[in-house]
Design a protein around this motif. Structure first.
Motif, PDB file in Angstrom:
ATOM      1  N   VAL A 337       1.166  15.753 -63.475  1.00 46.36           N
ATOM      2  CA  VAL A 337       1.706  14.471 -63.938  1.00 46.36           C
ATOM      3  C   VAL A 337       1.622  14.375 -65.458  1.00 46.36           C
ATOM      4  O   VAL A 337       2.565  13.927 -66.128  1.00 46.36           O
ATOM      5  CB  VAL A 337       0.954  13.309 -63.275  1.00 46.36           C
ATOM      6  CG1 VAL A 337       1.433  11.975 -63.832  1.00 46.36           C
ATOM      7  CG2 VAL A 337       1.158  13.343 -61.770  1.00 46.36           C
ATOM      8  N   ALA A 338       0.491  14.813 -66.032  1.00 48.13           N
ATOM      9  CA  ALA A 338       0.353  14.780 -67.490  1.00 48.13           C
ATOM     10  C   ALA A 338       1.358  15.699 -68.166  1.00 48.13           C
ATOM     11  O   ALA A 338       1.831  15.410 -69.270  1.00 48.13           O
ATOM     12  CB  ALA A 338      -1.063  15.176 -67.884  1.00 48.13           C
ATOM     13  N   GLY A 339       1.698  16.826 -67.516  1.00 47.89           N
ATOM     14  CA  GLY A 339       2.702  17.708 -68.081  1.00 47.89           C
ATOM     15  C   GLY A 339       4.082  17.091 -68.140  1.00 47.89           C
ATOM     16  O   GLY A 339       4.908  17.482 -68.963  1.00 47.89           O
ATOM     17  N   ARG A 340       4.330  16.117 -67.282  1.00 45.83           N
ATOM     18  CA  ARG A 340       5.646  15.478 -67.264  1.00 45.83           C
ATOM     19  C   ARG A 340       5.725  14.242 -68.153  1.00 45.83           C
ATOM     20  O   ARG A 340       6.728  14.028 -68.832  1.00 45.83           O
ATOM     21  CB  ARG A 340       6.009  15.087 -65.820  1.00 45.83           C
ATOM     22  CG  ARG A 340       6.228  16.281 -64.904  1.00 45.83           C
ATOM     23  CD  ARG A 340       6.660  15.828 -63.526  1.00 45.83           C
ATOM     24  NE  ARG A 340       6.898  16.940 -62.632  1.00 45.83           N
ATOM     25  CZ  ARG A 340       8.035  17.617 -62.542  1.00 45.83           C
ATOM     26  NH1 ARG A 340       9.049  17.265 -63.303  1.00 45.83           N
ATOM     27  NH2 ARG A 340       8.173  18.626 -61.712  1.00 45.83           N
ATOM     28  N   ILE A 341       4.688  13.416 -68.158  1.00 42.28           N
ATOM     29  CA  ILE A 341       4.767  12.148 -68.888  1.00 42.28           C
ATOM     30  C   ILE A 341       3.822  12.083 -70.070  1.00 42.28           C
ATOM     31  O   ILE A 341       3.809  11.084 -70.790  1.00 42.28           O
ATOM     32  CB  ILE A 341       4.483  10.958 -67.940  1.00 42.28           C
ATOM     33  CG1 ILE A 341       3.039  10.996 -67.436  1.00 42.28           C
ATOM     34  CG2 ILE A 341       5.444  10.955 -66.782  1.00 42.28           C
ATOM     35  CD1 ILE A 341       2.677   9.792 -66.578  1.00 42.28           C
ATOM     36  N   GLY A 342       3.007  13.105 -70.311  1.00 41.78           N
ATOM     37  CA  GLY A 342       2.106  13.106 -71.454  1.00 41.78           C
ATOM     38  C   GLY A 342       0.663  12.868 -71.037  1.00 41.78           C
ATOM     39  O   GLY A 342       0.384  12.070 -70.135  1.00 41.78           O
ATOM     40  N   ALA A 343      -0.246  13.562 -71.709  1.00 45.58           N
ATOM     41  CA  ALA A 343      -1.662  13.484 -71.337  1.00 45.58           C
ATOM     42  C   ALA A 343      -2.233  12.091 -71.553  1.00 45.58           C
ATOM     43  O   ALA A 343      -3.093  11.628 -70.798  1.00 45.58           O
ATOM     44  CB  ALA A 343      -2.462  14.518 -72.130  1.00 45.58           C
ATOM     45  N   ARG A 344      -1.768  11.394 -72.598  1.00 47.36           N
ATOM     46  CA  ARG A 344      -2.327  10.081 -72.896  1.00 47.36           C
ATOM     47  C   ARG A 344      -1.839   8.993 -71.935  1.00 47.36           C
ATOM     48  O   ARG A 344      -2.336   7.876 -71.964  1.00 47.36           O
ATOM     49  CB  ARG A 344      -2.004   9.685 -74.332  1.00 47.36           C
ATOM     50  CG  ARG A 344      -2.801  10.474 -75.363  1.00 47.36           C
ATOM     51  CD  ARG A 344      -2.711   9.866 -76.739  1.00 47.36           C
ATOM     52  NE  ARG A 344      -1.424  10.097 -77.357  1.00 47.36           N
ATOM     53  CZ  ARG A 344      -1.088   9.687 -78.574  1.00 47.36           C
ATOM     54  NH1 ARG A 344      -1.958   9.013 -79.298  1.00 47.36           N
ATOM     55  NH2 ARG A 344       0.108   9.944 -79.077  1.00 47.36           N
ATOM     56  N   SER A 345      -0.848   9.316 -71.100  1.00 49.78           N
ATOM     57  CA  SER A 345      -0.334   8.335 -70.142  1.00 49.78           C
ATOM     58  C   SER A 345      -1.059   8.384 -68.804  1.00 49.78           C
ATOM     59  O   SER A 345      -0.771   7.583 -67.920  1.00 49.78           O
ATOM     60  CB  SER A 345       1.173   8.568 -69.914  1.00 49.78           C
ATOM     61  OG  SER A 345       1.897   8.444 -71.117  1.00 49.78           O
ATOM     62  N   VAL A 346      -1.965   9.335 -68.643  1.00 53.29           N
ATOM     63  CA  VAL A 346      -2.704   9.482 -67.389  1.00 53.29           C
ATOM     64  C   VAL A 346      -4.172   9.216 -67.676  1.00 53.29           C
ATOM     65  O   VAL A 346      -4.801   9.937 -68.467  1.00 53.29           O
ATOM     66  CB  VAL A 346      -2.526  10.896 -66.796  1.00 53.29           C
ATOM     67  CG1 VAL A 346      -3.219  10.989 -65.444  1.00 53.29           C
ATOM     68  CG2 VAL A 346      -1.058  11.236 -66.666  1.00 53.29           C
ATOM     69  N   PHE A 347      -4.727   8.198 -67.044  1.00 57.11           N
ATOM     70  CA  PHE A 347      -6.127   7.863 -67.271  1.00 57.11           C
ATOM     71  C   PHE A 347      -6.650   7.077 -66.070  1.00 57.11           C
ATOM     72  O   PHE A 347      -5.898   6.654 -65.191  1.00 57.11           O
ATOM     73  CB  PHE A 347      -6.291   7.039 -68.554  1.00 57.11           C
ATOM     74  CG  PHE A 347      -5.450   5.797 -68.615  1.00 57.11           C
ATOM     75  CD1 PHE A 347      -5.901   4.590 -68.076  1.00 57.11           C
ATOM     76  CD2 PHE A 347      -4.194   5.830 -69.203  1.00 57.11           C
ATOM     77  CE1 PHE A 347      -5.115   3.455 -68.121  1.00 57.11           C
ATOM     78  CE2 PHE A 347      -3.399   4.689 -69.247  1.00 57.11           C
ATOM     79  CZ  PHE A 347      -3.864   3.504 -68.703  1.00 57.11           C
ATOM     80  N   ARG A 348      -7.940   6.906 -66.028  1.00 62.17           N
ATOM     81  CA  ARG A 348      -8.593   6.125 -64.997  1.00 62.17           C
ATOM     82  C   ARG A 348      -9.271   4.923 -65.662  1.00 62.17           C
ATOM     83  O   ARG A 348      -9.788   5.033 -66.773  1.00 62.17           O
ATOM     84  CB  ARG A 348      -9.636   6.970 -64.259  1.00 62.17           C
ATOM     85  CG  ARG A 348     -10.267   6.273 -63.075  1.00 62.17           C
ATOM     86  CD  ARG A 348     -11.508   7.023 -62.604  1.00 62.17           C
ATOM     87  NE  ARG A 348     -11.203   8.312 -62.059  1.00 62.17           N
ATOM     88  CZ  ARG A 348     -10.883   8.552 -60.794  1.00 62.17           C
ATOM     89  NH1 ARG A 348     -10.808   7.539 -59.939  1.00 62.17           N
ATOM     90  NH2 ARG A 348     -10.647   9.779 -60.363  1.00 62.17           N
ATOM     91  N   ILE A 349      -9.270   3.791 -64.970  1.00 62.56           N
ATOM     92  CA  ILE A 349      -9.962   2.609 -65.468  1.00 62.56           C
ATOM     93  C   ILE A 349     -11.422   2.684 -65.024  1.00 62.56           C
ATOM     94  O   ILE A 349     -11.706   2.859 -63.832  1.00 62.56           O
ATOM     95  CB  ILE A 349      -9.299   1.323 -64.953  1.00 62.56           C
ATOM     96  CG1 ILE A 349      -7.886   1.199 -65.518  1.00 62.56           C
ATOM     97  CG2 ILE A 349     -10.120   0.105 -65.335  1.00 62.56           C
ATOM     98  CD1 ILE A 349      -7.846   1.065 -67.022  1.00 62.56           C
ATOM     99  N   ALA A 350     -12.327   2.577 -65.962  1.00 67.75           N
ATOM    100  CA  ALA A 350     -13.754   2.658 -65.675  1.00 67.75           C
ATOM    101  C   ALA A 350     -14.445   1.379 -66.136  1.00 67.75           C
ATOM    102  O   ALA A 350     -14.036   0.768 -67.125  1.00 67.75           O
ATOM    103  CB  ALA A 350     -14.371   3.864 -66.377  1.00 67.75           C
ATOM    104  N   PRO A 351     -15.492   0.965 -65.424  1.00 66.37           N
ATOM    105  CA  PRO A 351     -16.203  -0.264 -65.811  1.00 66.37           C
ATOM    106  C   PRO A 351     -17.081  -0.047 -67.027  1.00 66.37           C
ATOM    107  O   PRO A 351     -17.595   1.052 -67.269  1.00 66.37           O
ATOM    108  CB  PRO A 351     -17.040  -0.585 -64.575  1.00 66.37           C
ATOM    109  CG  PRO A 351     -17.275   0.741 -63.924  1.00 66.37           C
ATOM    110  CD  PRO A 351     -16.039   1.555 -64.190  1.00 66.37           C
ATOM    111  N   VAL A 352     -17.249  -1.111 -67.795  1.00 69.49           N
ATOM    112  CA  VAL A 352     -18.123  -1.126 -68.963  1.00 69.49           C
ATOM    113  C   VAL A 352     -19.103  -2.279 -68.790  1.00 69.49           C
ATOM    114  O   VAL A 352     -18.697  -3.367 -68.386  1.00 69.49           O
ATOM    115  CB  VAL A 352     -17.304  -1.301 -70.266  1.00 69.49           C
ATOM    116  CG1 VAL A 352     -18.229  -1.408 -71.468  1.00 69.49           C
ATOM    117  CG2 VAL A 352     -16.340  -0.152 -70.454  1.00 69.49           C
ATOM    118  N   PRO A 353     -20.390  -2.063 -69.047  1.00 63.27           N
ATOM    119  CA  PRO A 353     -21.362  -3.153 -68.881  1.00 63.27           C
ATOM    120  C   PRO A 353     -21.175  -4.270 -69.888  1.00 63.27           C
ATOM    121  O   PRO A 353     -21.751  -4.269 -70.977  1.00 63.27           O
ATOM    122  CB  PRO A 353     -22.720  -2.446 -69.052  1.00 63.27           C
ATOM    123  CG  PRO A 353     -22.417  -1.228 -69.856  1.00 63.27           C
ATOM    124  CD  PRO A 353     -21.039  -0.801 -69.452  1.00 63.27           C
ATOM    125  N   SER A 354     -20.304  -5.214 -69.551  1.00 60.37           N
ATOM    126  CA  SER A 354     -20.044  -6.369 -70.414  1.00 60.37           C
ATOM    127  C   SER A 354     -19.582  -7.525 -69.544  1.00 60.37           C
ATOM    128  O   SER A 354     -18.836  -7.327 -68.569  1.00 60.37           O
ATOM    129  CB  SER A 354     -18.992  -6.037 -71.475  1.00 60.37           C
ATOM    130  OG  SER A 354     -18.670  -7.174 -72.247  1.00 60.37           O
TER     131      SER A 354
END
Length: 475
Positions: A337-354
């Motif tokens: 998927v990153a090869g098709r749309i770009g590496a910066r467009s693929v990510f996971r949402i992770a929690p932050v202690p706030s």
């Protein structure tokens, strides 16, 4: 201190410290004149080979840390090609500052310039007015016009001829026809000018890291079809996989360079989310880049380099083979998927202690295991910035709104729940010491569910101005 070297038939000053320059010593001065001018001048022989060796070491360091394409720019500089990798260092401006800070810590003074062409960057770095200069794309000619003619890296004879004909700055030679200019300054001077403005390509021959796995293919005849290029990719990957297995490594980045018969280069690169040396997977990623290769009159040589590798040991698949777990590794899917749309467009949402909602999430590596999310009820979509609400009708101090307008549309609230009070993070800044938000989950007559908040607790003015804001939606 001054460094002395033999230039032609006499010894000259080739470098001088700041104190020596303040006393009148300058580069090009005869050594005897310098010694007579400053009696206690510390004269030492210049070591050209040591200088060249130091530049080679710095270029090799640049290949390993900053960019896979770096080369020495004689006599005292480096060329770094940041194409496609500037975002890894926080952007061009931040990278320039970091590079200058690195040189300062190493004991060097450095001037950094970024431009569309190596020639323009070379000229601006040495003859510009700022220690850090970033020439915007397409404005190289304007940046070069005010620089002296010596910025074009001309020979001494060409510089003498330029002075004789009254050419002092690059702007003086730009409007002159190439034919008469070549008769006056020589054909190499025209080449340097065209290279600086981008009319003629000036490829950088990067230094090669002996530790970097690299394989090569030289073809008997040039090729240009996608099928032939894919076959060469497969052969190169098979050769590279053998080297990686022998070293116990897996690749995180690959760079394929194709040399055309006309001397041009075609470069494509891929990256992986985890180290791997699986040929079918890497070949699939490289095939996605074939359409970006312009073979021209044909490609006759290929180089496949793995600039970024990591140790790759055996993986225990016993639980998977026994059917005891259904956990799948998403790395392959992420790479495709990153090869098709770009590496910066693929990510996971992770929690932050706030506790503050907009600070409670961040973008993380898509193959990393997700963290544990808190049990708070949060909307499906959270706005990047809260948007103001108008015409709000609500009963203070802790009732949800009964009506509000958002983006020019009125909403009648039929149900609501809250408040959920969130205090500001006082350790961040003074403005958040007394800040309070009261969040409500409300539903309108059409079934829309919204997450709104009011600034302030309704009692103390320091906690907020009682304005209402939209922050997200549940459906």
């Amino acid at each position: 201190m001054a460094l002395i070297d033999k230039v032609g038939r006499r010894e000259e000053v080739v470098a001088a410290c700041t104190a020596a320059v303040a006393l009148g010593i300058h580069v090009g001065m005869a050594a005897t004149h310098a010694r007579a001018l400053v009696s206690d001048l510390d004269c030492r022989p210049a070591e050209r080979q040591a200088d060249a060796a130091l530049l080679d070491r710095l270029a090799l360091l640049a290949v390993r840390r900053w960019t896979p394409i770096a080369a020495v720019a004689p006599p005292d500089g480096l060329w770094l090609d940041l194409t496609g990798c500037d975002h890894l260092h926080g952007g061009e401006e931040r990278f320039c500052r970091r590079l200058q800070s690195f040189c300062r810590r190493a004991g060097f003074t450095a001037r950094v310039a970024l431009a569309d062409t190596p020639g323009a960057a070379h000229a601006v770095a040495r003859f510009g007015t700022h220690d850090i200069a970033i020439v915007p794309a397409g404005e190289g000619v304007d940046a070069l016009s005010s620089l002296p003619i010596a910025a074009l890296r001309l020979s001494d004879s060409a510089l003498s001829a330029a002075r004789r004909f009254g050419f002092e700055r690059i702007a003086d030679v730009l409007p002159v026809a190439r034919g008469p200019l070549a008769r006056r300054l020589g054909l190499p001077a025209i080449t340097r000018l065209d290279q600086a403005i981008g009319a003629v390509a000036e490829p950088i021959s990067p230094v090669e890291d002996a530790r970097v796995p690299i394989v090569e293919r030289r073809l008997l005849e040039p090729i240009g079809t996608a099928e032939a290029i894919a076959q060469v990719m497969a052969d190169l990957l098979e050769d590279l996989a053998g080297i990686l297995r022998a070293r116990g490594l897996g690749v995180r980045a690959l760079r394929l360079t194709g040399l055309r018969v006309d001397g041009g280069e075609q470069v494509v690169a891929i990256g992986t989310s985890r180290p791997t040396r699986e040929v079918p997977h890497l070949l699939r990623l490289l095939k996605l880049r074939i359409e970006r290769i312009d073979p021209g009159m044909g490609l006759e040589q290929f180089l496949l380099v793995a600039p970024h590798t990591e140790p790759l040991d055996a993986v225990d698949l016993g639980a998977v083979l026994a059917g005891e777990t259904l956990q799948r590794d998403p790395a392959r899917l992420v790479d495709v998927v990153a090869g098709r749309i770009g590496a910066r467009s693929v990510f996971r949402i992770a929690p932050v202690p706030s506790h503050v909602p907009e600070r409670a999430v961040t973008q993380a590596d898509p193959v990393d295991a997700p963290g544990r999310w808190p049990l708070w009820q949060r909307p499906v979509r959270l706005l990047a910035r809260p948007e103001p609400l108008h015409g709000v009708i609500a009963l203070l101090p802790d009732q949800p709104p009964r009506r509000f307008e958002w983006r020019g549309k009125p909403y009648q609230v039929v149900a609501g729940d809250g408040p959920e009070r969130i205090h500001g993070e006082w350790w961040r800044r003074d403005a958040e010491v007394w800040a309070v938000r009261d969040y409500y989950r409300v539903e309108d007559g059409e079934g829309g569910r919204w997450w709104v908040f009011r600034r302030g607790d309704g009692f103390e003015a320091e906690t907020g101005d009682l304005s209402w804001w939209m922050h997200g939606m549940f459906a």
